[in-house]
Design an enzyme around this catalytic site. Structure first.
Site, PDB file in Angstrom:
ATOM      1  N   ASP A  13       0.409   6.718   1.169  1.00  0.00           N
ATOM      2  CA  ASP A  13       1.754   6.561   1.728  1.00  0.00           C
ATOM      3  C   ASP A  13       2.566   5.687   0.779  1.00  0.00           C
ATOM      4  O   ASP A  13       2.000   5.023  -0.099  1.00  0.00           O
ATOM      5  CB  ASP A  13       1.692   5.943   3.134  1.00  0.00           C
ATOM      6  CG  ASP A  13       2.917   6.301   3.968  1.00  0.00           C
ATOM      7  OD1 ASP A  13       3.868   6.910   3.431  1.00  0.00           O
ATOM      8  OD2 ASP A  13       2.939   5.970   5.175  1.00  0.00           O
ATOM      9  N   ASP A  14       3.893   5.729   0.950  1.00  0.00           N
ATOM     10  CA  ASP A  14       4.718   4.917   0.047  1.00  0.00           C
ATOM     11  C   ASP A  14       4.582   3.434   0.339  1.00  0.00           C
ATOM     12  O   ASP A  14       4.527   2.616  -0.569  1.00  0.00           O
ATOM     13  CB  ASP A  14       6.196   5.384   0.077  1.00  0.00           C
ATOM     14  CG  ASP A  14       6.784   5.487   1.478  1.00  0.00           C
ATOM     15  OD1 ASP A  14       6.070   5.229   2.474  1.00  0.00           O
ATOM     16  OD2 ASP A  14       7.976   5.839   1.587  1.00  0.00           O
ATOM     17  N   ASP A  72       4.424  -1.277   6.410  1.00  0.00           N
ATOM     18  CA  ASP A  72       5.376  -2.324   6.832  1.00  0.00           C
ATOM     19  C   ASP A  72       4.767  -3.076   8.026  1.00  0.00           C
ATOM     20  O   ASP A  72       4.017  -4.025   7.845  1.00  0.00           O
ATOM     21  CB  ASP A  72       6.710  -1.653   7.169  1.00  0.00           C
ATOM     22  CG  ASP A  72       7.815  -2.629   7.508  1.00  0.00           C
ATOM     23  OD1 ASP A  72       7.533  -3.701   8.065  1.00  0.00           O
ATOM     24  OD2 ASP A  72       9.000  -2.347   7.226  1.00  0.00           O
TER      25      ASP A  72
HETATM   26  O1  LIG Z   1       4.096   0.287   8.657  1.00  0.00           O
HETATM   27  P1  LIG Z   1       5.177   0.949   9.450  1.00  0.00           P
HETATM   28  O2  LIG Z   1       6.052  -0.061  10.150  1.00  0.00           O
HETATM   29  O3  LIG Z   1       4.675   1.993  10.394  1.00  0.00           O
HETATM   30  O4  LIG Z   1       6.174   1.659   8.413  1.00  0.00           O
HETATM   31  C1  LIG Z   1       5.747   2.395   7.316  1.00  0.00           C
HETATM   32  C2  LIG Z   1       6.055   3.851   7.458  1.00  0.00           C
HETATM   33  O5  LIG Z   1       7.457   4.030   7.681  1.00  0.00           O
HETATM   34  C3  LIG Z   1       7.999   4.929   6.724  1.00  0.00           C
HETATM   35  O6  LIG Z   1       7.932   6.261   7.186  1.00  0.00           O
HETATM   36  P2  LIG Z   1       9.045   6.907   8.160  1.00  0.00           P
HETATM   37  O7  LIG Z   1       8.546   6.937   9.553  1.00  0.00           O
HETATM   38  O8  LIG Z   1      10.349   6.190   7.943  1.00  0.00           O
HETATM   39  O9  LIG Z   1       9.163   8.397   7.726  1.00  0.00           O
HETATM   40  P3  LIG Z   1       9.377   9.032   6.273  1.00  0.00           P
HETATM   41  O10 LIG Z   1       8.111   8.752   5.503  1.00  0.00           O
HETATM   42  O11 LIG Z   1       9.570  10.480   6.562  1.00  0.00           O
HETATM   43  O12 LIG Z   1      10.569   8.390   5.646  1.00  0.00           O
HETATM   44  C4  LIG Z   1       7.101   4.781   5.523  1.00  0.00           C
HETATM   45  O13 LIG Z   1       7.134   5.942   4.714  1.00  0.00           O
HETATM   46  C5  LIG Z   1       5.740   4.577   6.148  1.00  0.00           C
HETATM   47  O14 LIG Z   1       5.128   5.820   6.437  1.00  0.00           O
HETATM   48  O1  HPA Z   2      11.100  -1.265   3.800  1.00  0.00           O
HETATM   49  C1  HPA Z   2      11.116  -0.040   4.069  1.00  0.00           C
HETATM   50  N1  HPA Z   2      11.760   0.867   3.277  1.00  0.00           N
HETATM   51  C2  HPA Z   2      11.785   2.195   3.533  1.00  0.00           C
HETATM   52  N2  HPA Z   2      11.192   2.745   4.593  1.00  0.00           N
HETATM   53  C3  HPA Z   2      10.534   1.910   5.424  1.00  0.00           C
HETATM   54  N3  HPA Z   2       9.860   2.197   6.550  1.00  0.00           N
HETATM   55  C4  HPA Z   2       9.389   1.041   7.040  1.00  0.00           C
HETATM   56  N4  HPA Z   2       9.734   0.003   6.256  1.00  0.00           N
HETATM   57  C5  HPA Z   2      10.461   0.528   5.215  1.00  0.00           C
HETATM   58 MG   LIG Z   3       6.489   7.516   6.072  1.00  0.00          MG
END
Ligand SMILES: O=P(O)(O)OC[C@H]1O[C@H](OP(=O)(O)OP(=O)(O)O)[C@H](O)[C@@H]1O
Ligand code: HPA
Ligand SMILES: [Mg+2]
Length: 159
Positions: A92-93, A96
């Protein structure tokens, strides 16, 4: 200085560098059967890591947690992870709060979990990451950014 929320903007070059650095680290953890990309944020890092580690088997788990205005909501799983997790690499990217990573870990308990970036609340849930930022920092990924002009730092300060 006005009270700005902290931001950490990531360029394409920086993301590529960080994904390669993560690949170097993951070479000592493999070999891996396949990569599970956590959509959507994990897709680009997963592609770079798959290239570096020469992994051709890629699957996805599709999860929505944050809305487009960056607010965390109910976690929605649109597509499950595969049943087998032994020898798999989850990408995952970022982590958080750790809510997403915890849910994916439950689906894939034996997999190695890697992210590019980590915040303190979620850091211990993943096995590998490259850069830690503070909990009150918002990370901006290159796919959410555009080149634009910005005013000089001092603008408006002495008015
Ligand atoms: O640790 P957390 O608080 O759960 O946050 C982290 C997750 O939030 C974001 O995904 P998002 O749900 O925004 O979807 P996306 O990847 O499609 O942007 C990010 O890519 C992680 O997968
Ligand atoms: O810091 C952040 N950046 C982008 N997406 C996210 N989703 C949870 N935290 C983050
Ligand atoms: Mg995500």
């Amino acid at each position: 200085m006005s009270e700005q929320p902290k931001t950490f903007p990531v360029s394409w070059e920086q993301l590529h560098r960080d994904a390669k650095a993560l690949s170097w680290r993951l070479m000592n953890e493999g070999p891996f059967e396949g990569i599970l990309a956590v959509t959507r944020g994990g897709l680009v890092p997963a592609a770079i890591i798959a290239r570096e580690l020469d992994i051709r088997l890629i699957d996805t788990v599709c999860i929505v947690s944050y809305s487009s205005d960056n607010k965390q909501g109910e976690l929605k799983v649109l597509k499950d992870a595969p049943k087998e997790s032994k020898g798999w690499l989850i990408v995952d990217d970022l982590v958080d709060t750790g809510k997403t990573a915890r849910a994916v870990r439950e689906m894939m308990p034996d997999a190695h979990f890697a992210t590019l970036y980590a915040k303190p609340a979620g850091r211990d849930i993943v096995d590998s990451f490259i850069t830690e930022v503070s909990q009150d920092t918002w990370i901006y990924f290159p796919w959410d950014l555009a080149l634009q002009t910005v005013p000089p730092l001092v603008q408006g300060k002495y008015d």
